[in-house]
Design an enzyme around this catalytic site. Structure first.
Site, PDB file in Angstrom:
ATOM      1  N   TYR A 199       0.826  -1.206   0.000  1.00 27.50           N
ATOM      2  CA  TYR A 199       0.000   0.000   0.000  1.00 27.50           C
ATOM      3  C   TYR A 199       0.868   1.266   0.000  1.00 27.50           C
ATOM      4  O   TYR A 199       1.844   1.351   0.773  1.00 27.50           O
ATOM      5  CB  TYR A 199      -0.932   0.018   1.235  1.00 27.50           C
ATOM      6  CG  TYR A 199      -1.580   1.367   1.377  1.00 27.50           C
ATOM      7  CD1 TYR A 199      -2.663   1.704   0.561  1.00 27.50           C
ATOM      8  CD2 TYR A 199      -1.063   2.337   2.226  1.00 27.50           C
ATOM      9  CE1 TYR A 199      -3.211   2.968   0.618  1.00 27.50           C
ATOM     10  CE2 TYR A 199      -1.610   3.599   2.288  1.00 27.50           C
ATOM     11  CZ  TYR A 199      -2.681   3.910   1.484  1.00 27.50           C
ATOM     12  OH  TYR A 199      -3.222   5.167   1.524  1.00 27.50           O
ATOM     13  N   HIS A 228       6.770  18.421   7.170  1.00 25.27           N
ATOM     14  CA  HIS A 228       5.471  17.915   6.676  1.00 25.27           C
ATOM     15  C   HIS A 228       4.588  19.132   6.374  1.00 25.27           C
ATOM     16  O   HIS A 228       3.635  19.412   7.087  1.00 25.27           O
ATOM     17  CB  HIS A 228       4.864  17.036   7.778  1.00 25.27           C
ATOM     18  CG  HIS A 228       3.668  16.251   7.351  1.00 25.27           C
ATOM     19  ND1 HIS A 228       2.758  15.759   8.260  1.00 25.27           N
ATOM     20  CD2 HIS A 228       3.219  15.862   6.126  1.00 25.27           C
ATOM     21  CE1 HIS A 228       1.807  15.099   7.610  1.00 25.27           C
ATOM     22  NE2 HIS A 228       2.051  15.145   6.333  1.00 25.27           N
ATOM     23  N   CYS A 252      -6.844  17.656   8.209  1.00 21.72           N
ATOM     24  CA  CYS A 252      -7.088  19.079   8.465  1.00 21.72           C
ATOM     25  C   CYS A 252      -7.113  19.889   7.166  1.00 21.72           C
ATOM     26  O   CYS A 252      -7.098  21.112   7.198  1.00 21.72           O
ATOM     27  CB  CYS A 252      -6.039  19.637   9.417  1.00 21.72           C
ATOM     28  SG  CYS A 252      -6.206  19.036  11.104  1.00 21.72           S
ATOM     29  N   ASP A 279       2.337  18.391   0.549  1.00 19.39           N
ATOM     30  CA  ASP A 279       2.610  17.484   1.671  1.00 19.39           C
ATOM     31  C   ASP A 279       3.973  17.684   2.329  1.00 19.39           C
ATOM     32  O   ASP A 279       4.078  17.575   3.533  1.00 19.39           O
ATOM     33  CB  ASP A 279       2.477  16.032   1.182  1.00 19.39           C
ATOM     34  CG  ASP A 279       2.327  15.030   2.324  1.00 19.39           C
ATOM     35  OD1 ASP A 279       1.656  15.360   3.311  1.00 19.39           O
ATOM     36  OD2 ASP A 279       2.885  13.921   2.224  1.00 19.39           O
TER      37      ASP A 279
END
Ligand code: OXD
Ligand code: MN
Length: 592
Positions: A199, A228, A252, A279
């Site tokens: 994944y 991040h 968020c 990101d």
């Protein structure tokens, strides 16, 4: 023949070959021909499914095992020589023991399979910000995703030359057995080993494993930062662009903020928002003394559910070609994809994320997994910044931290200075939502949104922030802010509309950076005067009284917050930077 003579590369690969025993080896060269052949092969074996070429050209669907659908934080290990170096917020294992455990799992696991060797660059190839990795994998899904998310191929090897400054990554699907699933980082060895998952977040080793966990450690050693954070540019009507980096915990709205559409009035006035990244940001000081950031990635690995033409048209449009969809719902009528929140017309003749027949008109189960994803090339994004490929990055005006706090944090506040801003980041926290398992409304501390991604002791990471600050001229250092889009009234209704209207807040932030607007000093920092947040066009939705409410700092509520911060800080013992302790003492004093 191997397309490089780099000894460190060839010797390392040779050792991995001895371990996992592939039937054959294929070097990924970055060419369209090679990738097309692999896509065809993956479709022939059923690993991937090709979607409607007219509606979704060059797009593919993939389903992972139902127990392999998300990152696994409790099986993510930081393997530093001592437990102290990993710190109290990471899962740790002794490197020697961990290598042994992983080698036992990985041994012979490529038998009958091809080893794909993926040379990739995080960041534009050759930029001084960029770093190179090599991922070995037995999954075409990984090759296809890495080809979107990173810069892949021969140019990367050419750039690496004979250097041994590159990150080793071994991924073994094995039997995708969750009992033996481990995602392990060895920061001192520049090495990542991931076993028994297939994944995204666990196996696309360039992303969280390298660009955050390993890179945060590299940054500490080398004097830069891996964060991040999304990176966006706000273009004002006069053409000036200000860049902001923002860190929020999962759920968020980072991707939404990075790609936001300005409110109508702002659009008319000439405001534009440009996406550099959604990101991760790699940050270092430029020659002019300012901090600059690049997005080390080349695509978006976004959560699909909830993405639609209203919430985030730019993200949705990014997925319209050359994309991979993982664990979404497959609409058999037109061979396209669907997920909850895409539109109000779920397909009735469909296959759900588990691979079972699904009828959206009748089923009570979800068609797409809540963590189903799209992998989309950045170049598809309609609001991609023209600076996306700039090897020198973009100059940062502001860092923004934030989280989900129903009552506590005001809509926005500015820290007093750099160290106070580091403190604000260190006490970041978010309330859990109904979307995640467990109790709702529980405060989870997530400093700088790095809790699952910091590759070493979080206390040392805060010290690194403080040390970076010492190298900056305060006039040139980015200003540091905190935002909270999630304040609620007593009936649980959100008091701020969020989405594009967040530009109203970013505008205040930019005006503060430019020294154009005053602010009110409070116990926690500088808060806007209500008159300085423009409400034109949303006066009905956000009456001034509501704005005033969400700009208030309630000292009593903040006092209630202190024991939680104390408890969190206590976990770091002597390693807590004195500066952070002093900041907390100052806050306690300010609260009276
Ligand atoms: C992500 C995350 O997948 O932060 O980006 O969880
Ligand atoms: Mn993330």
């Amino acid at each position: 023949m191997a397309p490089t003579t780099n000894k460190s590369v060839l010797e390392w690969i040779d050792r991995q070959v001895q371990l996992v025993k592939p039937a054959s080896i294929m070097w990924i060269d970055g060419s369209k021909e090679q990738l097309d052949a692999l896509k065809a092969e993956a479709c022939a074996t059923g690993e991937m499914h090709k979607l409607n070429e007219e509606l979704l050209p060059d797009c593919y669907l993939h389903r992972t095992k139902p127990d392999d659908v998300a990152r696994v934080e409790d099986r993510t290990l930081i393997c530093t020589p001592t437990k102290e170096e990993a710190g109290p917020t990471n899962h740790w294992k002794d490197p020697d023991e961990c290598y042994k455990m992983l080698y036992d799992i990985a041994r012979d696991s490529y038998q009958g399979r091809t080893m794909y060797v993926i040379p990739y660059s995080m960041g534009p190839v050759g930029s001084k910000f960029s770093k190179i990795g090599i991922e070995l994998t037995d999954s075409i899904y990984v090759v296809m995703n890495m080809s979107i998310m990173t810069r892949v191929g021969q140019a990367v090897l050419d750039c690496l030359g004979d250097s041994d400054d590159w990150v080793r990554g071994l991924h073994c699907k094995c039997n995708v057995d969750k009992e033996n699933r481990w995602i392990c980082q060895f920061p001192q060895d520049n090495t990542i080993i991931s076993v028994n998952s297939a994944y995204g977040g666990n196996v696309l080793l360039g992303k969280k494993c390298f660009a955050l966990r390993i890179a945060s450690y590299q940054g500490k050693q080398e004097g830069w930062q891996a964060e991040h954070m999304l990176i966006l540019g706000v273009e004002k009507p006069n053409g000036e662009v200000r860049y902001i980096c923002a860190a929020f915990p999962s759920a968020c709205g980072k991707t939404n903020l990075a790609m936001m559409i300005p409110p109508e009035g702002y659009k008319k006035a000439g405001y534009k928002v440009w996406t550099v990244g959604d990101d991760i940001a790699w940050i270092r000081k430029g020659e002019d003394g300012r901090l600059y950031a690049i997005n080390p990635e080349n695509g978006f690995f976004g959560v699909a559910p909830g993405t639609n033409m209203k919430s985030n048209p730019n993200a949705l449009l990014s997925t319209k070609s050359g994309s991979i969809f993982t664990n979404v719902c497959h609409n058999l009528d037109n061979n396209t994809v669907w997920w909850e929140g895409l539109d109000k017309n779920p397909p009735t003749n469909a296959i759900d994320w588990k691979g079972d027949p699904w009828n959206g008109a009748e089923s009570t189960e979800k068609g797409a997994h809540p963590n189903s994803r799209f992998t989309a090339p950045a170049v598809n994004c309609p609001c991609l910044s023209s600076e996306f490929e700039n090897p020198d990055g973009v100059p940062i005006s502001a860092f923004v931290f934030g989280g989900r706090r129903a009552k506590l944090a005001p809509l926005v506040y500015q820290s007093r200075d750099w160290n106070n801003g580091v403190f604000v980041g260190s006490i970041m926290a978010s309330e859990t939502t109904a979307a995640a398992a467990g109790a709702v409304g529980v405060v989870r501390r997530d400093p700088m949104a790095m809790l699952p991604f910091c590759g070493y002791n979080m206390a040392d990471y805060w010290q690194h922030w403080v040390d970076i600050g010492k190298t900056l001229d305060p006039e040139k250092a980015p200003k540091i802010f905190n935002v909270n889009w999630f304040r609620k009234d007593d009936d649980g209704n959100f008091l701020w509309p969020g989405f594009g209207d967040n530009l109203r807040v970013l505008n205040w932030i930019i005006d503060r950076c430019d020294g154009k607007v005053d602010a009110r000093e409070t116990a926690i920092g500088y808060v806007p005067y209500a008159k300085d947040i423009d409400l034109t066009g949303i006066e009905d939705e956000v009456p001034v009284e509501n704005l005033e409410r969400i700009l208030k700092v309630n000292n009593d509520l903040w006092k209630n917050e202190i024991p939680g911060i104390e408890e969190f800080y206590a976990r770091f013992g002597d390693r807590l930077p004195a500066t952070m302790r002093a900041q907390l003492d100052q806050l306690i004093e300010n609260l009276g």
